[in-house]
Design a protein around this motif. Structure first.
Motif, PDB file in Angstrom:
ATOM      1  N   LEU A 156       0.825  -1.209   0.000  1.00 34.63           N
ATOM      2  CA  LEU A 156       0.000   0.000   0.000  1.00 34.63           C
ATOM      3  C   LEU A 156       0.862   1.264   0.000  1.00 34.63           C
ATOM      4  N   LEU A 157       1.847   1.307   0.878  1.00 30.49           N
ATOM      5  CA  LEU A 157       2.719   2.489   0.936  1.00 30.49           C
ATOM      6  C   LEU A 157       3.577   2.629  -0.321  1.00 30.49           C
ATOM      7  N   GLY A 160       2.788   1.593  -3.363  1.00 32.01           N
ATOM      8  CA  GLY A 160       1.900   2.060  -4.435  1.00 32.01           C
ATOM      9  C   GLY A 160       1.589   3.531  -4.318  1.00 32.01           C
ATOM     10  N   TRP A 161       1.349   3.980  -3.092  1.00 27.49           N
ATOM     11  CA  TRP A 161       1.075   5.400  -2.875  1.00 27.49           C
ATOM     12  C   TRP A 161       2.296   6.243  -3.242  1.00 27.49           C
ATOM     13  N   LEU A 162       3.483   5.798  -2.813  1.00 26.41           N
ATOM     14  CA  LEU A 162       4.710   6.533  -3.109  1.00 26.41           C
ATOM     15  C   LEU A 162       4.982   6.568  -4.610  1.00 26.41           C
ATOM     16  N   SER A 180       2.738   6.376  -7.042  1.00 30.76           N
ATOM     17  CA  SER A 180       1.773   7.248  -7.720  1.00 30.76           C
ATOM     18  C   SER A 180       2.053   8.719  -7.429  1.00 30.76           C
ATOM     19  N   ALA A 181       2.613   9.008  -6.265  1.00 32.24           N
ATOM     20  CA  ALA A 181       2.885  10.403  -5.911  1.00 32.24           C
ATOM     21  C   ALA A 181       4.200  10.908  -6.493  1.00 32.24           C
ATOM     22  N   PRO A 201      10.075   4.466  -4.649  1.00 34.45           N
ATOM     23  CA  PRO A 201       9.775   3.265  -3.846  1.00 34.45           C
ATOM     24  C   PRO A 201      10.934   2.271  -3.779  1.00 34.45           C
TER      25      PRO A 201
END
Length: 105
Positions: A65-66, A68-70, A72-73, A79
């Motif tokens: 989850l982290l 994927g968030w990193l 996308s940001a 990552p």
């Protein structure tokens, strides 16, 4: 002592530490728990495997989850840099802690 909850079994801190000292060998932990006369309820080997696998793998979902968030940001490279840094830090911490675990045996 093992911590019992309604309909299940969890490992306490002492058992997690012992599992780490045994290198994650759940069968060896089960043998030691079976030999320990102070424990009233020793779970089956299968139950012990399920508890250890469930609780130790819960970090995988959080990492995905982290990551994927990193990604996308900030894009795909950060990552991998973060994961590499965390892996290197975990390796160094493990190597520094190794003499401490060996001293306890």
């Amino acid at each position: 002592m093992s911590e019992a909850r309604a309909g299940g079994f969890t490992l306490n801190d002492h058992q997690w530490n012992r599992l780490a000292q045994l290198g994650g060998n759940v069968a060896a932990l089960h043998r030691q728990m079976t030999k320990d006369d102070s424990l009233e309820n020793v779970p089956s080997l299968g139950t012990l495997h399920r508890v250890a696998r469930l609780l130790s793998s819960s970090g995988l979902a959080l990492g995905a989850l982290l990551g994927g968030w990193l990604a996308s940001a900030l894009g795909l490279q950060p990552p991998f840099l973060v994961a590499g840094t965390l892996f290197a830090a975990a390796t160094v911490i493990s190597l520094l802690a190794l003499p401490h675990f060996r001293a306890r045996e």
